[in-house]
Design an enzyme around this catalytic site. Structure first.
Site, PDB file in Angstrom:
ATOM      1  N   LYS A  54       0.827  -1.207  -0.003  1.00  0.00           N
ATOM      2  CA  LYS A  54      -0.126  -0.153  -0.048  1.00  0.00           C
ATOM      3  C   LYS A  54       0.975   1.285  -0.030  1.00  0.00           C
ATOM      4  CE  LYS A  54      -4.107   2.111   0.273  1.00  0.00           C
ATOM      5  NZ  LYS A  54      -3.646   3.210  -0.412  1.00  0.00           N
TER       6      LYS A  54
ATOM      7  N   LYS B 171       5.097   2.782   8.025  1.00  0.00           N
ATOM      8  CA  LYS B 171       3.886   3.588   8.729  1.00  0.00           C
ATOM      9  C   LYS B 171       2.612   2.714   8.852  1.00  0.00           C
ATOM     10  CE  LYS B 171       3.169   7.492   6.272  1.00  0.00           C
ATOM     11  NZ  LYS B 171       3.069   8.368   5.334  1.00  0.00           N
TER      12      LYS B 171
ATOM     13  N   LYS C 238       5.025   2.011  -3.158  1.00  0.00           N
ATOM     14  CA  LYS C 238       5.419   3.282  -3.647  1.00  0.00           C
ATOM     15  C   LYS C 238       5.386   3.269  -5.028  1.00  0.00           C
ATOM     16  CE  LYS C 238       4.674   7.382  -1.430  1.00  0.00           C
ATOM     17  NZ  LYS C 238       3.817   7.775  -0.264  1.00  0.00           N
TER      18      LYS C 238
ATOM     19  N   THR D 169      -5.080  13.435   5.725  1.00  0.00           N
ATOM     20  CA  THR D 169      -3.761  13.495   6.166  1.00  0.00           C
ATOM     21  C   THR D 169      -3.522  14.793   6.848  1.00  0.00           C
ATOM     22  OG1 THR D 169      -3.008  12.508   4.176  1.00  0.00           O
ATOM     23  CG2 THR D 169      -1.146  13.572   5.315  1.00  0.00           C
TER      24      THR D 169
ATOM     25  N   ASN E 236      -1.937  19.744  -0.556  1.00  0.00           N
ATOM     26  CA  ASN E 236      -3.230  19.153   0.244  1.00  0.00           C
ATOM     27  C   ASN E 236      -3.008  19.082   1.584  1.00  0.00           C
ATOM     28  OD1 ASN E 236      -4.646  16.453   1.195  1.00  0.00           O
ATOM     29  ND2 ASN E 236      -5.979  17.393  -0.477  1.00  0.00           N
TER      30      ASN E 236
ATOM     31  N   SER F 227      -7.429   5.672   3.929  1.00  0.00           N
ATOM     32  CA  SER F 227      -7.471   4.893   2.696  1.00  0.00           C
ATOM     33  C   SER F 227      -7.663   3.365   3.044  1.00  0.00           C
ATOM     34  CB  SER F 227      -6.027   4.856   1.927  1.00  0.00           C
ATOM     35  OG  SER F 227      -5.895   5.989   1.143  1.00  0.00           O
TER      36      SER F 227
END
Length: 418
Positions: A69, A93, A105, A189, A221, A349
């Site tokens: 992820k 994380k 990623k 976030t 963002n 997510s």
């Protein structure tokens, strides 16, 4: 393994330190210091009438805890080494967050602002066509990162669904609300960064955020929503910055106005009030809390002495180098590390993914409550670990990574990998 970038070197240095502090076997570092798989692709797209080849990657770091992820970055300066570093941080994380994901990623070396909308759409779809065999809702679940957004996720999920011949909403997260997304994901976030700031300020400085001076470096963002929620929770946002410059007002910035100006003009420096300073000056203004929310390596050995904040909450991935963190720690500055501070997006997510797999939805309020409860629980676990291992030079980042490595190590051991 390719030649290591500074960012990858720093990431591995932090990982090695945590393995040593936690007393883990050397084989754990061997596993986590390299990705399980790297997909490198060449993506042809017609730009201004001529075919141009773009370099793309998908790094799948570790899946002991679940599907890979992590986001997809569109940026002209991305490298494979940096993508490996980011994928490594995603494994940590996701482990720390307690969610059933490994780390991955993706990246394409491109300036998305230089492409027409039709070209950007074709690049997004072509990237999916290039990597679709390596992704899926139980295999690898990408999301946005720097330079990508919900619209790009919509193109990508549509392309994947066309290839597979059925709707597969759970293969990408942070999609538009109208296309199986959740309204909380847009601000998750930044919201998480402020929840961490609130919990850290309360636990370590004995107060709430009311009147606390906050500076936000990076006004994409994450930075915009961090400023928004900081203001909403009572803090005084005194500085915001993007590549156009820093707006500084010790009396407080109208965050809503700053967001409106940024999104209309593309430059926060067009905000009508306050002082206009250089882009990095947001790192150095008089503030109690600094939220570095741009890119990696923004607080370094060459500029760290100018940072005045007592508390740093990392909205970006890897914004503080190990040398800078060592200096700040000696000065008594507390850093809430990226893998804890900016995990709100990936936790959200996860919640969106759960909705998609079950073809159901939660309300915005219920979703945000679930997100906040997970964030608070994560902070308390890290703070407890920090208290257990705290000694001279040991940081909250060390505590967070020790916890993260511990969960991955247990999963790998139970699977019989080590």
């Amino acid at each position: 393994m390719p030649m290591q970038s500074v960012f990858l070197q720093d990431t591995l240095k932090i990982l090695k330190r945590a393995v040593e502090i936690g007393g883990f076997d050397e084989v754990v570092y061997d596993y986590l210091s390299r990705p399980m798989r790297v997909v490198a692709v060449s993506i042809p797209v017609k730009v201004n009438g001529s075919v141009k080849l773009f370099e793309g990657y998908r790094v799948q770091h570790n899946n002991a805890l679940g599907p890979f992820k992590g986001g997809i970055r569109f940026h002209p300066e991305v490298t494979l080494e940096d993508d490996i570093a980011l994928a490594t941080l995603m494994t940590l994380k996701n482990s720390l967050a307690g969610i059933p994901y490994g780390g991955g990623k993706g990246a394409v070396r491109v300036d998305p602002k230089a492409l027409k909308p039709s070209e950007l759409e074709e690049l997004s779809r072509a990237y999916v066509r290039a990597i679709y065999m390596a992704i899926g809702p139980e295999v690898d679940i990408p999301a946005p990162d720097v330079g990508t957004n919900p619209q790009i996720m919509a193109w990508m999920v549509d392309e994947y669904s066309k290839i597979t011949g059925r709707n597969v909403p759970a293969v990408f997260t942070a999609k538009p609300i109208e296309l199986w997304g959740n309204p909380v994901r847009e601000y998750a976030t930044g919201f998480g960064v402020v929840v961490m700031a609130r919990e850290a300020w309360s636990s370590l400085f004995n107060g709430n955020l009311s009147g606390v001076r906050v500076s936000v470096h990076g006004f994409g963002n994450t930075g915009q929503w961090a400023a928004y929620w900081a203001s909403k929770m009572g803090a005084k946002v005194v500085a915001v910055a993007d590549t156009s410059g820093t707006v500084y007002d010790p009396n407080g910035i109208d965050v809503g106005k700053a967001m409106e100006i940024k999104n209309k003009t593309g430059k926060v420096i067009n905000y009508p009030g306050g002082q206009r300073l250089a882009p990095d000056d947001a790192l150095y203004v008089n503030a109690d809390v600094l939220m570095p929310s741009a890119i990696e390596n923004t607080i370094r050995a060459d500029n760290v002495s100018k940072v005045k904040a007592k508390l740093i909450v990392e909205g970006a991935n890897g914004p503080t180098t190990p040398e800078a963190e060592e200096y700040l720690t000696k000065r008594g500055v507390v850093i809430v590390p990226d893998i804890l501070a900016n995990a709100g997006g990936v936790i959200m997510s996860y919640l969106e993914w759960v909705e998609n797999l079950q073809w159901m939805t939660w309300s915005e309020e219920e979703t945000r409550s679930r997100l906040e409860n997970i964030l608070i629980g994560n902070f308390k676990r890290v703070l407890d670990e920090y208290g257990k291992i705290k000694r001279e030079g040991v940081t909250m980042r060390d505590a967070a990574i020790v916890l993260a490595v511990s969960r991955v190590e247990k999963a790998m051991r139970l699977r019989g990998w080590i």
